[in-house]
Design an enzyme around this catalytic site. Structure first.
Site, PDB file in Angstrom:
ATOM      1  N   ASP A 173     106.227 -98.200  14.166  1.00 32.23           N
ATOM      2  CA  ASP A 173     107.295 -99.088  15.038  1.00 32.23           C
ATOM      3  C   ASP A 173     106.904-100.330  14.680  1.00 32.23           C
ATOM      4  O   ASP A 173     105.845-100.680  14.756  1.00 32.23           O
ATOM      5  CB  ASP A 173     107.644 -98.321  16.293  1.00 32.23           C
ATOM      6  CG  ASP A 173     108.898 -98.981  16.489  1.00 32.23           C
ATOM      7  OD1 ASP A 173     109.963 -98.226  16.746  1.00 32.23           O
ATOM      8  OD2 ASP A 173     109.318-100.194  16.649  1.00 32.23           O
ATOM      9  N   ASN A 178     116.819 -91.103  20.492  1.00 30.44           N
ATOM     10  CA  ASN A 178     118.233 -91.847  20.851  1.00 30.44           C
ATOM     11  C   ASN A 178     119.161 -91.411  20.325  1.00 30.44           C
ATOM     12  O   ASN A 178     119.156 -91.621  18.969  1.00 30.44           O
ATOM     13  CB  ASN A 178     117.714 -93.204  21.005  1.00 30.44           C
ATOM     14  CG  ASN A 178     116.647 -93.689  22.065  1.00 30.44           C
ATOM     15  OD1 ASN A 178     116.570 -93.208  22.944  1.00 30.44           O
ATOM     16  ND2 ASN A 178     115.970 -94.531  21.724  1.00 30.44           N
ATOM     17  N   GLN A 222     120.206 -96.112  20.854  1.00 31.93           N
ATOM     18  CA  GLN A 222     120.037 -96.079  19.450  1.00 31.93           C
ATOM     19  C   GLN A 222     120.341 -97.523  19.050  1.00 31.93           C
ATOM     20  O   GLN A 222     121.582 -97.824  19.216  1.00 31.93           O
ATOM     21  CB  GLN A 222     120.772 -94.936  18.978  1.00 31.93           C
ATOM     22  CG  GLN A 222     120.517 -94.602  17.398  1.00 31.93           C
ATOM     23  CD  GLN A 222     121.106 -93.419  16.818  1.00 31.93           C
ATOM     24  OE1 GLN A 222     122.160 -92.774  17.536  1.00 31.93           O
ATOM     25  NE2 GLN A 222     120.890 -93.116  15.551  1.00 31.93           N
ATOM     26  N   VAL A 268     119.244 -98.057  15.417  1.00 30.76           N
ATOM     27  CA  VAL A 268     119.291 -97.657  13.803  1.00 30.76           C
ATOM     28  C   VAL A 268     120.094 -96.493  13.736  1.00 30.76           C
ATOM     29  O   VAL A 268     119.385 -95.582  14.220  1.00 30.76           O
ATOM     30  CB  VAL A 268     117.897 -98.012  13.323  1.00 30.76           C
ATOM     31  CG1 VAL A 268     117.938 -97.448  11.715  1.00 30.76           C
ATOM     32  CG2 VAL A 268     117.167 -99.296  13.770  1.00 30.76           C
ATOM     33  N   HIS A 270     116.119 -90.410  13.586  1.00 29.11           N
ATOM     34  CA  HIS A 270     114.569 -90.945  14.071  1.00 29.11           C
ATOM     35  C   HIS A 270     113.979 -90.212  15.128  1.00 29.11           C
ATOM     36  O   HIS A 270     114.648 -90.272  16.248  1.00 29.11           O
ATOM     37  CB  HIS A 270     114.294 -92.320  13.583  1.00 29.11           C
ATOM     38  CG  HIS A 270     114.944 -93.326  14.550  1.00 29.11           C
ATOM     39  ND1 HIS A 270     116.209 -93.593  14.301  1.00 29.11           N
ATOM     40  CD2 HIS A 270     114.681 -93.820  15.791  1.00 29.11           C
ATOM     41  CE1 HIS A 270     116.570 -94.605  15.271  1.00 29.11           C
ATOM     42  NE2 HIS A 270     115.476 -94.565  16.219  1.00 29.11           N
ATOM     43  N   ILE A 271     112.753 -89.964  14.895  1.00 29.55           N
ATOM     44  CA  ILE A 271     112.238 -89.454  16.364  1.00 29.55           C
ATOM     45  C   ILE A 271     111.065 -90.321  16.289  1.00 29.55           C
ATOM     46  O   ILE A 271     110.111 -90.703  15.543  1.00 29.55           O
ATOM     47  CB  ILE A 271     111.489 -87.965  15.991  1.00 29.55           C
ATOM     48  CG1 ILE A 271     112.443 -86.999  15.670  1.00 29.55           C
ATOM     49  CG2 ILE A 271     110.559 -87.471  16.992  1.00 29.55           C
ATOM     50  CD1 ILE A 271     111.742 -85.617  15.230  1.00 29.55           C
ATOM     51  N   HIS A 272     110.932 -91.012  17.818  1.00 35.74           N
ATOM     52  CA  HIS A 272     109.885 -91.701  18.270  1.00 35.74           C
ATOM     53  C   HIS A 272     108.635 -90.827  18.508  1.00 35.74           C
ATOM     54  O   HIS A 272     108.979 -89.782  19.460  1.00 35.74           O
ATOM     55  CB  HIS A 272     110.202 -92.570  19.425  1.00 35.74           C
ATOM     56  CG  HIS A 272     111.627 -93.525  19.084  1.00 35.74           C
ATOM     57  ND1 HIS A 272     111.023 -94.821  18.957  1.00 35.74           N
ATOM     58  CD2 HIS A 272     112.713 -93.450  19.138  1.00 35.74           C
ATOM     59  CE1 HIS A 272     112.204 -95.384  18.892  1.00 35.74           C
ATOM     60  NE2 HIS A 272     113.368 -94.744  18.914  1.00 35.74           N
TER      61      HIS A 272
HETATM   62  P1  5GP Z   1     116.151 -96.903  18.190  1.00 31.40           P
HETATM   63  O1  5GP Z   1     116.374 -97.872  19.318  1.00 31.40           O
HETATM   64  O2  5GP Z   1     117.472 -96.737  17.227  1.00 31.40           O
HETATM   65  O3  5GP Z   1     115.931 -95.592  18.716  1.00 31.40           O
HETATM   66  O4  5GP Z   1     115.056 -97.182  17.466  1.00 31.40           O
HETATM   67  C1  5GP Z   1     114.814 -98.027  16.386  1.00 31.40           C
HETATM   68  C2  5GP Z   1     113.301 -98.418  16.210  1.00 31.40           C
HETATM   69  O5  5GP Z   1     113.235 -98.858  14.805  1.00 31.40           O
HETATM   70  C3  5GP Z   1     112.898 -99.613  17.171  1.00 31.40           C
HETATM   71  O6  5GP Z   1     112.017 -99.006  18.145  1.00 31.40           O
HETATM   72  C4  5GP Z   1     112.535-100.708  16.315  1.00 31.40           C
HETATM   73  O7  5GP Z   1     111.477-101.365  16.865  1.00 31.40           O
HETATM   74  C5  5GP Z   1     112.213 -99.999  15.135  1.00 31.40           C
HETATM   75  N1  5GP Z   1     112.634-100.838  13.935  1.00 31.40           N
HETATM   76  C6  5GP Z   1     113.691-101.598  13.765  1.00 31.40           C
HETATM   77  N2  5GP Z   1     113.477-102.194  12.460  1.00 31.40           N
HETATM   78  C7  5GP Z   1     112.427-101.899  11.825  1.00 31.40           C
HETATM   79  C8  5GP Z   1     111.782-102.009  10.770  1.00 31.40           C
HETATM   80  O8  5GP Z   1     112.242-102.899   9.929  1.00 31.40           O
HETATM   81  N3  5GP Z   1     110.436-101.722  10.361  1.00 31.40           N
HETATM   82  C9  5GP Z   1     109.805-100.798  11.418  1.00 31.40           C
HETATM   83  N4  5GP Z   1     108.620-100.138  11.095  1.00 31.40           N
HETATM   84  N5  5GP Z   1     110.658-100.278  12.702  1.00 31.40           N
HETATM   85  C10 5GP Z   1     111.802-100.885  13.053  1.00 31.40           C
END
Ligand code: 5GP
Length: 113
Positions: free
Chosen positions: A31, A86, A93, A95, A99-101
């Site tokens: 991340d 998320n 969420q 993005v 995705h799984i964190h």
């Molecule tokens: P969400 O908030 O949708 O559950 O998680 C999206 C995650 O994607 C966030 O933790 C954010 O830091 C990560 N993220 C967003 N843009 C990028 C990127 O361009 N590269 C990487 N490696 N992570 C990203």
């Protein structure tokens, strides 16, 4: 909503990432804004916006993603770790490509905020 996201650009190689795992079904990378010493995202190559868009045909793919999470946790020497998915903006969420964190390397609280 367009299904083109920053994560599809990472899959297509248009945007670089720090890859930790890759196979025909998924890609995992660090991340960009880590919330723990280990913070890795696992994304399916198939464009699925979130768990709200899952179809029955995706259930084996979902199992594979969780299996890959366990492989990554082993490779990162994690015994205590958390997975987060998320779903929807009110759940955090940002993005809209599923995705799984995988988070680890520090103590965590429950419930999450
Ligand atoms: P969400 O908030 O949708 O559950 O998680 C999206 C995650 O994607 C966030 O933790 C954010 O830091 C990560 N993220 C967003 N843009 C990028 C990127 O361009 N590269 C990487 N490696 N992570 C990203």
């Amino acid at each position: 909503m367009s299904d083109e996201t920053i994560f599809s650009k990472i899959i297509d190689g248009e945007i670089p990432c720090e890859e930790v795992f890759s196979d025909e079904y998924c890609l995992a990378f660090k991340d960009i804004q880590p919330q723990a010493p280990v913070h890795i995202l696992i994304i399916p190559r198939k464009k699925i916006q979130s768990l709200n868009e899952i179809k029955e045909e995706d259930k084996f793919l979902l199992g594979h993603l969780v299996y890959v999470a366990s492989i990554i946790a082993k490779e990162e020497n994690l015994e205590d770790w958390r997975t987060v998915i998320n779903t929807g903006s009110k759940a955090g969420q940002t993005v809209f490509h599923l995705h799984i964190h995988v988070l680890g390397g520090r103590s965590m609280k429950w419930p999450p905020g």
